[in-house]
Design a protein around this motif. Structure first.
Motif, short mmCIF file in Angstrom:
data_model
loop_
_atom_site.label_atom_id
_atom_site.label_comp_id
_atom_site.label_asym_id
_atom_site.label_seq_id
_atom_site.Cartn_x
_atom_site.Cartn_y
_atom_site.Cartn_z
N PRO A 70 17.37 73.89 9.36
CA PRO A 70 16.02 73.69 8.84
C PRO A 70 15.81 72.29 8.24
O PRO A 70 15.34 72.13 7.12
CB PRO A 70 15.88 74.80 7.79
CG PRO A 70 17.27 75.07 7.35
CD PRO A 70 18.15 74.82 8.52
N SER B 242 15.16 67.63 11.04
CA SER B 242 14.68 68.24 12.27
C SER B 242 14.67 67.22 13.40
O SER B 242 14.99 66.05 13.21
CB SER B 242 13.27 68.81 12.03
OG SER B 242 12.36 67.77 11.70
N THR C 10 14.16 76.19 1.10
CA THR C 10 14.89 75.98 2.34
C THR C 10 16.17 76.80 2.42
O THR C 10 16.67 77.08 3.50
CB THR C 10 15.23 74.48 2.49
OG1 THR C 10 14.15 73.69 2.02
CG2 THR C 10 15.50 74.14 3.94
N GLY D 173 14.49 80.82 3.04
CA GLY D 173 13.42 81.19 3.96
C GLY D 173 12.30 81.96 3.27
O GLY D 173 11.67 82.83 3.88
N SER E 227 10.43 70.98 2.38
CA SER E 227 10.55 71.56 3.72
C SER E 227 9.27 72.23 4.20
O SER E 227 9.18 72.66 5.34
CB SER E 227 11.70 72.57 3.77
OG SER E 227 11.45 73.66 2.90
N LYS F 82 11.68 66.75 7.56
CA LYS F 82 11.40 68.14 7.91
C LYS F 82 10.18 68.19 8.84
O LYS F 82 10.25 67.81 10.00
CB LYS F 82 11.17 68.96 6.65
CG LYS F 82 12.26 68.83 5.59
CD LYS F 82 13.49 69.65 5.89
CE LYS F 82 14.46 69.63 4.71
NZ LYS F 82 15.61 70.52 4.91
N SER G 191 8.01 81.93 13.67
CA SER G 191 8.64 82.70 12.60
C SER G 191 8.60 84.19 12.92
O SER G 191 9.60 84.91 12.75
CB SER G 191 7.92 82.40 11.28
OG SER G 191 8.46 83.14 10.22
N VAL H 14 8.95 78.07 8.39
CA VAL H 14 9.81 76.92 8.65
C VAL H 14 11.19 77.34 9.14
O VAL H 14 11.78 76.69 10.01
CB VAL H 14 9.94 76.07 7.37
CG1 VAL H 14 10.91 74.93 7.55
CG2 VAL H 14 8.57 75.56 6.94
N LEU H 15 11.72 78.40 8.58
CA LEU H 15 13.07 78.85 8.91
C LEU H 15 13.19 80.33 8.63
O LEU H 15 12.39 80.92 7.91
CB LEU H 15 14.11 78.11 8.06
CG LEU H 15 14.19 78.53 6.59
CD1 LEU H 15 15.64 78.51 6.12
CD2 LEU H 15 13.33 77.66 5.71
N ARG I 24 21.09 80.23 8.75
CA ARG I 24 19.66 79.91 8.78
C ARG I 24 19.27 79.32 10.12
O ARG I 24 19.96 78.43 10.64
CB ARG I 24 19.31 78.94 7.65
CG ARG I 24 19.52 79.53 6.25
CD ARG I 24 19.32 78.48 5.16
NE ARG I 24 20.32 77.43 5.24
CZ ARG I 24 20.11 76.15 4.94
NH1 ARG I 24 18.91 75.77 4.52
NH2 ARG I 24 21.08 75.28 5.03
N GLY J 258 16.48 77.19 11.96
CA GLY J 258 15.32 76.33 11.77
C GLY J 258 14.39 76.43 12.97
O GLY J 258 14.83 76.42 14.11
#
Length: 389
Positions: free
Chosen positions: A13, A16, A145, A148, A175, A198, A278, A303-304, A343, A345
């Protein structure tokens, strides 16, 4: 080292992926940062970055990491011994609290379980108790981050107002910016902190402070002794297109391109595609029979996605298998969840095929690593994406 064919899959994440348009912008020849060409560039970039934060206020750009932007936000607005109220949502909220302590502030950290966002009611209760207004700032993380989890920033603003408390409102969206909906002005944020690596799709190296009028006034009359991080000098020179020290010129070229790309697509479209990825990822996780770390559906990060490993299985060992067998990097668990989660991303310069490659790699890794799961997670994600194209 064994040669590996094909590109490495970087699915952490952040940092990027950096798109070719931005790489080509960054590779332009470095120019004189005291000349007219730079002045024109700086004025353009400083104007173009404001809509990304959804603000009319100045956005100060430092050659720094997000950690530097954290410190800048604190040292410009507070003085040693000031009490600040913070909320524990994960590793990064904890690190920001530690930084505040090191520079002489007195943070009060409301503990959290790392599976939920900021509890606005708990913030309000603490502020109501503070009759003498010893608390000078409320500091929260928008998109955590490490877990999540995305917190409701508008609700925290309402809590501060409901308590009729004069505390400044500082928000980290390092993030979240340009990936999750964020509104500096509308949500009444005094300082927004962010970074380049990010949703802005840049390499690491730029830190941001969006500075509202109340925070700017605090910086003009007080703050902790500072030089490099001083907003007053920076904002004053920025008005004419200059910086008080050597700026990260080539990253500013990249930032200009990033802002153009984001606004060409439209912020609402950017946010919608992140939400879609997501949801697809969570459907894959559910099909595998695994658990998403975030427990509140309204707080799932676009985002993650942080995935909890089954008992008896180490997330870092699983990540090693995925890296070795499929040349894909997944985010590690940090702090309290180290070894317990990995995680995924899904942010920035990204598309459906990249997500499907990522989820296929995750599923293959589960099989190779001997992690108990039900097959079909990647297919479930693909069914959702094709049904919601």
């Amino acid at each position: 080292m064994t040669y590996k064919s094909g590109p490495h899959f970087l699915q952490i994440p952040g940092p990027s992926h950096v798109p070719g348009r931005i790489l080509r912008a960054i590779e332009q020849p470095t120019i004189d940062h005291r000349g007219p060409d730079f002045q024109a560039l700086a004025k353009e970039v400083l104007a173009k970055v404001k809509p990304i934060f959804k603000t009319e206020s100045p956005v100060v750009i430092f050659p720094s990491s997000g950690t530097g932007a954290w410190e800048a936000a604190l040292v410009n607005t507070l003085t040693p011994g000031d009490k600040v109220l913070m909320f524990e949502t994960g590793q990064f909220s904890t690190l920001w609290c530690e930084l505040a302590t090191r520079i002489g502030l007195v943070p009060e950290l409301i503990t959290g379980d790392w599976r939920h966002g900021v509890d606005a009611a708990a913030i309000e209760a603490k502020l109501v108790e503070d009759k003498s207004h010893e608390i000078k700032a409320v500091c929260v993380v928008h998109n955590e981050t490490s877990t999540g989890v995305t917190s409701n920033i508008a609700a925290v603003r309402k809590a501060i107002d409901a308590a009729n408390h004069p505390a400044l409102f500082l928000v980290d969206t390092i993030s979240g910016l340009a990936s999750a909906d964020y509104r500096h002005d509308e949500w009444g944020v005094d300082v927004t902190i962010s970074g380049s690596q990010k949703g802005l799709m840049l390499p690491p190296g730029l830190g941001f402070n969006a500075v509202g009028p109340k925070a700017m006034k605090a910086a003009e009359s007080g703050g902790i002794n500072r030089s490099y991080w001083d907003w007053n000098h920076q904002v004053g020179m920025n008005r004419d297109g200059w910086f008080p020290y050597t700026p990260a010129t080539n990253l500013l070229y990249g930032l200009k391109e990033a802002c153009d790309m984001i606004m060409e697509e439209g912020l609402d479209n950017v946010f919608a595609r992140h939400e879609r990825w997501s949801e697809a990822t969570r459907r894959a996780v559910k099909t595998w029979g695994l658990e998403v770390l975030c427990q509140n559906a309204e707080e799932h990060s676009p985002v993650l996605t942080a995935v909890v490993m089954p008992e008896g299985h180490d997330a870092d060992k699983y990540r090693e298998v995925v890296l070795d067998k499929f040349d894909m990097s997944l985010g590690s668990g940090l702090g309290k969840v180290k070894g317990r989660v990995f995680r995924i991303g899904h942010l920035g310069y990204f598309n459906d095929l990249m997500l499907m490659g990522t989820l296929s790699g995750v599923e293959m890794g589960l099989a190779v690593a001997g992690v108990p799961h039900t097959k079909g997670g990647a297919q479930a994600a693909m069914d959702y994406l094709t049904g919601n194209a």
